[in-house]
Design an enzyme around this catalytic site. Structure first.
Site, PDB file in Angstrom:
ATOM      1  N   LYS A 175     -11.322  -1.933   9.135  1.00 23.03           N
ATOM      2  CA  LYS A 175     -10.452  -2.689  10.034  1.00 23.03           C
ATOM      3  C   LYS A 175     -10.849  -2.448  11.497  1.00 23.03           C
ATOM      4  O   LYS A 175     -11.271  -3.357  12.191  1.00 23.03           O
ATOM      5  CB  LYS A 175      -8.988  -2.278   9.849  1.00 23.03           C
ATOM      6  CG  LYS A 175      -8.535  -2.075   8.422  1.00 23.03           C
ATOM      7  CD  LYS A 175      -8.344  -3.369   7.662  1.00 23.03           C
ATOM      8  CE  LYS A 175      -7.686  -3.091   6.316  1.00 23.03           C
ATOM      9  NZ  LYS A 175      -7.477  -4.285   5.507  1.00 23.03           N
ATOM     10  N   TRP A 194       0.825  -1.204   0.000  1.00 25.77           N
ATOM     11  CA  TRP A 194       0.000   0.000   0.000  1.00 25.77           C
ATOM     12  C   TRP A 194       0.853   1.244   0.000  1.00 25.77           C
ATOM     13  O   TRP A 194       0.491   2.259  -0.627  1.00 25.77           O
ATOM     14  CB  TRP A 194      -0.970  -0.036   1.177  1.00 25.77           C
ATOM     15  CG  TRP A 194      -1.833  -1.261   1.125  1.00 25.77           C
ATOM     16  CD1 TRP A 194      -1.822  -2.324   1.984  1.00 25.77           C
ATOM     17  CD2 TRP A 194      -2.805  -1.579   0.110  1.00 25.77           C
ATOM     18  NE1 TRP A 194      -2.734  -3.273   1.578  1.00 25.77           N
ATOM     19  CE2 TRP A 194      -3.346  -2.852   0.431  1.00 25.77           C
ATOM     20  CE3 TRP A 194      -3.263  -0.914  -1.031  1.00 25.77           C
ATOM     21  CZ2 TRP A 194      -4.317  -3.468  -0.348  1.00 25.77           C
ATOM     22  CZ3 TRP A 194      -4.227  -1.528  -1.810  1.00 25.77           C
ATOM     23  CH2 TRP A 194      -4.751  -2.789  -1.472  1.00 25.77           C
ATOM     24  N   ASP A 218      -1.097   6.839   6.423  1.00 30.85           N
ATOM     25  CA  ASP A 218      -2.167   5.885   6.164  1.00 30.85           C
ATOM     26  C   ASP A 218      -2.241   4.983   7.390  1.00 30.85           C
ATOM     27  O   ASP A 218      -1.362   4.161   7.618  1.00 30.85           O
ATOM     28  CB  ASP A 218      -1.846   5.079   4.901  1.00 30.85           C
ATOM     29  CG  ASP A 218      -2.877   3.997   4.592  1.00 30.85           C
ATOM     30  OD1 ASP A 218      -3.833   3.826   5.380  1.00 30.85           O
ATOM     31  OD2 ASP A 218      -2.714   3.314   3.563  1.00 30.85           O
TER      32      ASP A 218
END
Length: 355
Positions: free
Chosen positions: A190, A99, A166
Protein backbone atom coordinates in the site's frame (compact mmCIF):
# COMPACT_ATOMS: atom_id res chain seq x y z
CA UNK A 1 -4.33 8.73 -22.37
CA UNK A 2 -2.84 9.12 -18.91
CA UNK A 3 -3.87 6.50 -16.37
CA UNK A 4 -4.56 7.29 -12.71
CA UNK A 5 -4.03 4.34 -10.36
CA UNK A 6 -6.57 4.12 -7.52
CA UNK A 7 -6.09 0.40 -6.85
CA UNK A 8 -6.45 -0.64 -3.21
CA UNK A 9 -3.42 -2.93 -3.29
CA UNK A 10 -1.11 -3.75 -4.83
CA UNK A 11 -1.28 -0.07 -5.46
CA UNK A 12 0.39 3.05 -6.77
CA UNK A 13 4.11 3.58 -6.16
CA UNK A 14 6.12 6.75 -6.77
CA UNK A 15 7.33 6.70 -10.37
CA UNK A 16 10.97 7.14 -9.37
CA UNK A 17 10.69 4.10 -7.09
CA UNK A 18 9.52 1.99 -10.01
CA UNK A 19 12.21 3.32 -12.32
CA UNK A 20 15.05 2.95 -9.81
CA UNK A 21 13.98 -0.57 -8.89
CA UNK A 22 13.75 -1.49 -12.56
CA UNK A 23 17.32 -0.28 -13.13
CA UNK A 24 18.60 -2.42 -10.30
CA UNK A 25 16.76 -5.46 -11.62
CA UNK A 26 18.77 -5.06 -14.81
CA UNK A 27 22.11 -4.40 -13.08
CA UNK A 28 22.41 -4.15 -9.31
CA UNK A 29 24.93 -1.51 -8.23
CA UNK A 30 27.12 -2.16 -11.25
CA UNK A 31 27.74 -5.79 -10.29
CA UNK A 32 26.61 -7.10 -13.65
CA UNK A 33 23.99 -9.18 -11.84
CA UNK A 34 20.28 -8.54 -11.50
CA UNK A 35 18.81 -7.56 -8.14
CA UNK A 36 16.48 -10.50 -8.75
CA UNK A 37 19.35 -13.00 -8.79
CA UNK A 38 21.87 -11.80 -6.21
CA UNK A 39 22.42 -13.60 -2.92
CA UNK A 40 20.60 -12.10 0.03
CA UNK A 41 23.76 -12.73 2.05
CA UNK A 42 26.02 -10.86 -0.33
CA UNK A 43 28.01 -7.83 0.75
CA UNK A 44 26.06 -5.84 -1.84
CA UNK A 45 22.60 -6.55 -0.42
CA UNK A 46 23.16 -6.23 3.34
CA UNK A 47 23.52 -2.42 3.06
CA UNK A 48 20.03 -2.34 1.49
CA UNK A 49 18.50 -3.96 4.57
CA UNK A 50 20.58 -1.81 6.91
CA UNK A 51 19.60 1.45 5.24
CA UNK A 52 15.92 0.50 5.00
CA UNK A 53 15.85 -0.39 8.69
CA UNK A 54 17.62 2.84 9.64
CA UNK A 55 15.22 4.95 7.57
CA UNK A 56 12.17 3.31 9.13
CA UNK A 57 13.52 4.02 12.60
CA UNK A 58 14.26 7.61 11.62
CA UNK A 59 11.02 8.35 9.78
CA UNK A 60 8.79 6.87 12.50
CA UNK A 61 11.04 8.06 15.35
CA UNK A 62 11.17 4.54 16.78
CA UNK A 63 12.55 4.47 20.32
CA UNK A 64 15.30 2.18 21.56
CA UNK A 65 14.31 -1.39 22.35
CA UNK A 66 12.44 -2.11 19.13
CA UNK A 67 13.44 -4.26 16.17
CA UNK A 68 12.49 -3.75 12.53
CA UNK A 69 11.90 -6.93 10.54
CA UNK A 70 11.25 -7.74 6.89
CA UNK A 71 9.33 -11.01 6.63
CA UNK A 72 7.21 -12.91 4.12
CA UNK A 73 3.66 -14.17 4.38
CA UNK A 74 1.82 -10.87 4.33
CA UNK A 75 -0.31 -9.45 7.11
CA UNK A 76 -2.40 -12.63 6.99
CA UNK A 77 0.48 -14.65 8.44
CA UNK A 78 0.82 -12.06 11.20
CA UNK A 79 -2.75 -12.83 12.22
CA UNK A 80 -1.45 -16.07 13.73
CA UNK A 81 2.08 -14.93 14.58
CA UNK A 82 0.69 -12.23 16.88
CA UNK A 83 -1.20 -14.58 19.23
CA UNK A 84 1.53 -17.21 18.92
CA UNK A 85 4.03 -14.71 20.33
CA UNK A 86 1.93 -12.46 22.57
CA UNK A 87 -1.24 -14.19 23.78
CA UNK A 88 -0.72 -15.54 27.30
CA UNK A 89 -4.20 -15.62 28.84
CA UNK A 90 -6.51 -13.21 27.05
CA UNK A 91 -6.45 -10.92 24.03
CA UNK A 92 -8.78 -8.04 23.15
CA UNK A 93 -9.75 -7.23 19.57
CA UNK A 94 -11.60 -4.28 18.08
CA UNK A 95 -13.64 -5.60 15.16
CA UNK A 96 -13.81 -2.87 12.52
CA UNK A 97 -13.77 -4.85 9.29
CA UNK A 98 -12.91 -7.97 7.35
CA UNK A 99 -9.22 -8.02 8.24
CA UNK A 100 -9.83 -7.36 11.93
CA UNK A 101 -12.32 -10.23 11.92
CA UNK A 102 -9.80 -12.54 10.25
CA UNK A 103 -7.14 -11.58 12.79
CA UNK A 104 -9.55 -12.31 15.63
CA UNK A 105 -10.43 -15.71 14.14
CA UNK A 106 -6.78 -16.77 14.17
CA UNK A 107 -6.26 -15.56 17.74
CA UNK A 108 -9.08 -17.80 18.98
CA UNK A 109 -6.89 -20.79 18.14
CA UNK A 110 -4.48 -19.77 20.91
CA UNK A 111 -6.62 -18.64 23.82
CA UNK A 112 -9.44 -16.45 25.05
CA UNK A 113 -10.38 -13.58 22.77
CA UNK A 114 -12.61 -10.69 23.82
CA UNK A 115 -14.30 -8.63 21.13
CA UNK A 116 -14.36 -5.23 22.80
CA UNK A 117 -16.65 -3.71 20.16
CA UNK A 118 -17.84 -4.24 16.60
CA UNK A 119 -19.56 -2.30 13.86
CA UNK A 120 -20.35 -5.45 11.86
CA UNK A 121 -24.11 -5.00 12.27
CA UNK A 122 -23.82 -1.70 10.37
CA UNK A 123 -21.58 -3.21 7.68
CA UNK A 124 -18.58 -1.56 9.34
CA UNK A 125 -19.67 1.96 8.43
CA UNK A 126 -18.17 3.48 11.58
CA UNK A 127 -15.47 2.97 14.20
CA UNK A 128 -17.09 1.89 17.51
CA UNK A 129 -16.84 4.38 20.35
CA UNK A 130 -17.15 4.20 24.16
CA UNK A 131 -15.95 0.63 24.53
CA UNK A 132 -13.83 -0.77 27.31
CA UNK A 133 -10.69 -2.88 27.02
CA UNK A 134 -10.17 -5.48 29.77
CA UNK A 135 -7.27 -4.36 31.95
CA UNK A 136 -6.10 -7.95 32.25
CA UNK A 137 -5.78 -8.48 28.49
CA UNK A 138 -2.31 -9.28 27.21
CA UNK A 139 -2.83 -6.84 24.35
CA UNK A 140 -5.41 -4.89 22.40
CA UNK A 141 -5.37 -5.49 18.65
CA UNK A 142 -6.65 -2.83 16.26
CA UNK A 143 -6.73 -2.42 12.50
CA UNK A 144 -5.99 1.25 11.95
CA UNK A 145 -7.34 1.55 8.41
CA UNK A 146 -10.07 -0.58 6.90
CA UNK A 147 -9.29 -0.87 3.23
CA UNK A 148 -12.57 -2.47 2.21
CA UNK A 149 -15.00 -0.29 4.15
CA UNK A 150 -13.21 3.05 4.19
CA UNK A 151 -12.92 3.79 7.91
CA UNK A 152 -9.76 4.75 9.77
CA UNK A 153 -8.41 5.25 13.29
CA UNK A 154 -6.01 8.08 12.62
CA UNK A 155 -4.60 8.41 16.11
CA UNK A 156 -2.75 6.32 18.68
CA UNK A 157 -5.29 5.03 21.17
CA UNK A 158 -4.87 5.25 24.91
CA UNK A 159 -5.49 1.81 26.38
CA UNK A 160 -4.86 0.09 29.72
CA UNK A 161 -2.77 -2.52 27.90
CA UNK A 162 -0.20 -2.45 25.14
CA UNK A 163 -1.42 -2.06 21.58
CA UNK A 164 -0.80 -4.26 18.58
CA UNK A 165 -1.80 -2.76 15.26
CA UNK A 166 -2.28 -3.87 11.70
CA UNK A 167 -1.23 -0.74 9.82
CA UNK A 168 -1.04 -2.34 6.41
CA UNK A 169 -2.91 0.38 4.57
CA UNK A 170 -1.94 3.57 6.40
CA UNK A 171 1.61 3.01 7.66
CA UNK A 172 3.84 6.05 6.92
CA UNK A 173 0.82 8.27 6.23
CA UNK A 174 1.00 10.01 9.63
CA UNK A 175 3.25 10.28 12.68
CA UNK A 176 2.91 7.34 15.08
CA UNK A 177 3.82 7.09 18.76
CA UNK A 178 5.52 3.72 18.41
CA UNK A 179 6.17 3.55 22.18
CA UNK A 180 2.48 2.81 22.71
CA UNK A 181 2.71 -0.44 20.75
CA UNK A 182 4.21 -3.87 21.41
CA UNK A 183 4.00 -4.63 17.71
CA UNK A 184 3.04 -2.89 14.47
CA UNK A 185 2.78 -4.90 11.29
CA UNK A 186 2.04 -3.94 7.71
CA UNK A 187 1.83 -5.66 4.37
CA UNK A 188 3.98 -3.54 2.09
CA UNK A 189 1.75 -3.24 -0.95
CA UNK A 190 0.00 0.00 0.00
CA UNK A 191 2.41 2.67 1.26
CA UNK A 192 5.79 0.95 1.36
CA UNK A 193 6.69 -1.31 -1.54
CA UNK A 194 5.59 -3.78 -4.12
CA UNK A 195 3.85 -6.87 -2.73
CA UNK A 196 5.97 -9.61 -1.23
CA UNK A 197 7.38 -8.27 2.03
CA UNK A 198 5.81 -7.54 5.41
CA UNK A 199 7.14 -4.90 7.78
CA UNK A 200 7.21 -5.72 11.51
CA UNK A 201 8.11 -3.29 14.28
CA UNK A 202 8.31 -5.24 17.53
CA UNK A 203 9.25 -4.39 21.10
CA UNK A 204 12.04 -6.72 22.09
CA UNK A 205 11.22 -7.15 25.77
CA UNK A 206 7.64 -8.16 24.94
CA UNK A 207 8.91 -11.35 23.31
CA UNK A 208 9.49 -14.72 24.91
CA UNK A 209 6.62 -14.57 27.40
CA UNK A 210 4.03 -16.76 25.65
CA UNK A 211 3.53 -20.12 27.44
CA UNK A 212 3.99 -22.30 24.39
CA UNK A 213 6.59 -23.66 22.05
CA UNK A 214 6.62 -21.61 18.86
CA UNK A 215 7.72 -23.03 15.50
CA UNK A 216 11.07 -21.53 14.56
CA UNK A 217 9.83 -19.55 11.57
CA UNK A 218 6.86 -18.15 13.52
CA UNK A 219 8.92 -16.94 16.48
CA UNK A 220 9.78 -13.24 16.19
CA UNK A 221 12.93 -13.87 18.25
CA UNK A 222 14.30 -15.98 15.40
CA UNK A 223 14.15 -13.05 13.02
CA UNK A 224 15.30 -10.47 15.54
CA UNK A 225 18.41 -12.55 16.26
CA UNK A 226 19.17 -13.03 12.55
CA UNK A 227 18.31 -9.52 11.36
CA UNK A 228 15.56 -10.73 8.99
CA UNK A 229 18.09 -13.10 7.41
CA UNK A 230 17.11 -16.42 9.02
CA UNK A 231 15.82 -17.56 5.64
CA UNK A 232 15.87 -16.00 2.19
CA UNK A 233 14.04 -12.67 2.42
CA UNK A 234 12.08 -11.11 -0.47
CA UNK A 235 15.01 -9.23 -1.95
CA UNK A 236 13.34 -7.18 -4.68
CA UNK A 237 10.41 -5.97 -2.52
CA UNK A 238 12.86 -4.96 0.23
CA UNK A 239 14.83 -2.94 -2.28
CA UNK A 240 11.67 -1.24 -3.55
CA UNK A 241 10.83 -0.48 0.10
CA UNK A 242 14.22 1.19 0.45
CA UNK A 243 13.56 3.35 -2.61
CA UNK A 244 10.14 4.31 -1.22
CA UNK A 245 11.67 5.23 2.13
CA UNK A 246 14.25 7.42 0.40
CA UNK A 247 11.42 9.09 -1.52
CA UNK A 248 9.41 9.50 1.67
CA UNK A 249 12.26 11.16 3.52
CA UNK A 250 13.08 13.45 0.58
CA UNK A 251 9.44 14.54 0.42
CA UNK A 252 9.07 15.63 4.03
CA UNK A 253 8.46 12.39 5.93
CA UNK A 254 5.26 11.39 7.68
CA UNK A 255 4.36 14.94 8.66
CA UNK A 256 4.23 15.94 5.00
CA UNK A 257 2.37 12.75 4.07
CA UNK A 258 -0.24 13.48 6.73
CA UNK A 259 -0.79 16.97 5.32
CA UNK A 260 -1.09 15.67 1.75
CA UNK A 261 -3.48 12.92 2.83
CA UNK A 262 -5.83 15.50 4.34
CA UNK A 263 -5.62 17.66 1.21
CA UNK A 264 -6.46 14.78 -1.12
CA UNK A 265 -9.31 13.59 1.07
CA UNK A 266 -10.74 17.09 1.51
CA UNK A 267 -10.88 17.51 -2.26
CA UNK A 268 -12.50 14.17 -3.02
CA UNK A 269 -14.89 13.99 -0.07
CA UNK A 270 -15.89 17.57 -0.84
CA UNK A 271 -16.98 16.52 -4.31
CA UNK A 272 -18.76 13.41 -3.03
CA UNK A 273 -20.76 15.55 -0.61
CA UNK A 274 -21.49 18.22 -3.23
CA UNK A 275 -22.34 16.03 -6.20
CA UNK A 276 -26.03 15.04 -6.28
CA UNK A 277 -25.23 11.70 -7.91
CA UNK A 278 -23.02 10.31 -5.13
CA UNK A 279 -22.86 9.79 -1.38
CA UNK A 280 -20.23 8.53 1.04
CA UNK A 281 -20.66 5.18 2.74
CA UNK A 282 -19.28 5.77 6.27
CA UNK A 283 -19.83 8.21 9.12
CA UNK A 284 -18.04 11.46 8.41
CA UNK A 285 -15.91 11.44 11.57
CA UNK A 286 -14.52 7.99 10.72
CA UNK A 287 -13.77 8.52 7.03
CA UNK A 288 -10.51 7.03 5.85
CA UNK A 289 -7.99 9.29 4.17
CA UNK A 290 -6.47 6.28 2.41
CA UNK A 291 -9.50 4.47 0.97
CA UNK A 292 -12.36 6.76 -0.01
CA UNK A 293 -15.58 4.80 -0.57
CA UNK A 294 -18.72 6.15 -2.20
CA UNK A 295 -21.81 4.92 -4.05
CA UNK A 296 -24.50 6.35 -6.27
CA UNK A 297 -27.39 7.99 -4.46
CA UNK A 298 -30.39 5.66 -4.44
CA UNK A 299 -32.29 7.61 -7.07
CA UNK A 300 -29.34 7.31 -9.46
CA UNK A 301 -28.47 3.68 -8.76
CA UNK A 302 -28.90 2.74 -12.40
CA UNK A 303 -25.98 5.03 -13.28
CA UNK A 304 -23.37 2.96 -11.41
CA UNK A 305 -22.27 0.93 -14.42
CA UNK A 306 -22.36 3.91 -16.82
CA UNK A 307 -20.21 5.95 -14.44
CA UNK A 308 -17.71 3.12 -14.09
CA UNK A 309 -17.45 2.92 -17.87
CA UNK A 310 -17.17 6.70 -18.16
CA UNK A 311 -14.49 6.93 -15.49
CA UNK A 312 -12.53 4.11 -17.11
CA UNK A 313 -12.67 5.93 -20.43
CA UNK A 314 -11.13 8.94 -18.68
CA UNK A 315 -8.16 6.94 -17.35
CA UNK A 316 -9.39 6.07 -13.86
CA UNK A 317 -8.02 2.66 -12.84
CA UNK A 318 -9.10 0.54 -9.87
CA UNK A 319 -12.04 2.58 -8.58
CA UNK A 320 -14.53 -0.28 -8.43
CA UNK A 321 -15.67 -0.76 -4.83
CA UNK A 322 -15.22 -4.02 -2.96
CA UNK A 323 -18.16 -6.39 -3.29
CA UNK A 324 -18.88 -5.97 0.44
CA UNK A 325 -19.67 -2.30 -0.12
CA UNK A 326 -20.32 -1.88 -3.83
CA UNK A 327 -20.03 1.39 -5.67
CA UNK A 328 -16.59 2.92 -5.88
CA UNK A 329 -13.35 3.14 -3.92
CA UNK A 330 -10.56 5.60 -4.62
CA UNK A 331 -7.40 4.59 -2.79
CA UNK A 332 -5.29 7.64 -2.03
CA UNK A 333 -2.04 6.33 -0.61
CA UNK A 334 1.11 8.42 -0.20
CA UNK A 335 2.12 8.17 -3.86
CA UNK A 336 -1.28 9.35 -5.11
CA UNK A 337 -1.08 12.84 -6.57
CA UNK A 338 -3.42 15.78 -6.29
CA UNK A 339 -3.48 15.69 -10.07
CA UNK A 340 -4.95 12.19 -9.94
CA UNK A 341 -7.58 13.13 -7.36
CA UNK A 342 -8.47 16.27 -9.32
CA UNK A 343 -8.87 14.17 -12.46
CA UNK A 344 -11.35 11.92 -10.65
CA UNK A 345 -13.23 14.94 -9.27
CA UNK A 346 -13.41 16.46 -12.78
CA UNK A 347 -14.71 13.15 -14.06
CA UNK A 348 -17.48 13.12 -11.44
CA UNK A 349 -18.44 16.69 -12.28
CA UNK A 350 -18.57 15.98 -15.99
CA UNK A 351 -20.71 12.90 -15.47
CA UNK A 352 -23.07 14.87 -13.24
CA UNK A 353 -23.45 17.53 -15.93
CA UNK A 354 -24.38 14.86 -18.46
CA UNK A 355 -27.09 13.41 -16.23
Amino acid sequence: MKKYNFNAGPSILPREVIENTAKQILDFNGTGLSLAEISHRSKDFQPVVDEAEALIKEILNIPEGYSVLFLGGGASLEFCMIPYNFLINKAAYLNTGTWAKKAMKEAKLFGEVVEVASSADANYTFIPKDWTCPADADYLHITTNNTIYGTEIRKDLDAPVRLIADMSSDIFSRPVDVAKYDCIYAGAQKNLAMAGVTLIIVKNDALGKAPRQIPTMLDYRTHVEKGSMFNTPPVVPIYSALETLRWLKANGGVEAMDKKAHERAELLYGEIDRNKLFRGTVKEEDRSLMNICFVMNDEYAELEKPFMEFATSKGMVGIKGHRSVGGFRASCYNAQTMEGVQALVDCMKEFEAQH
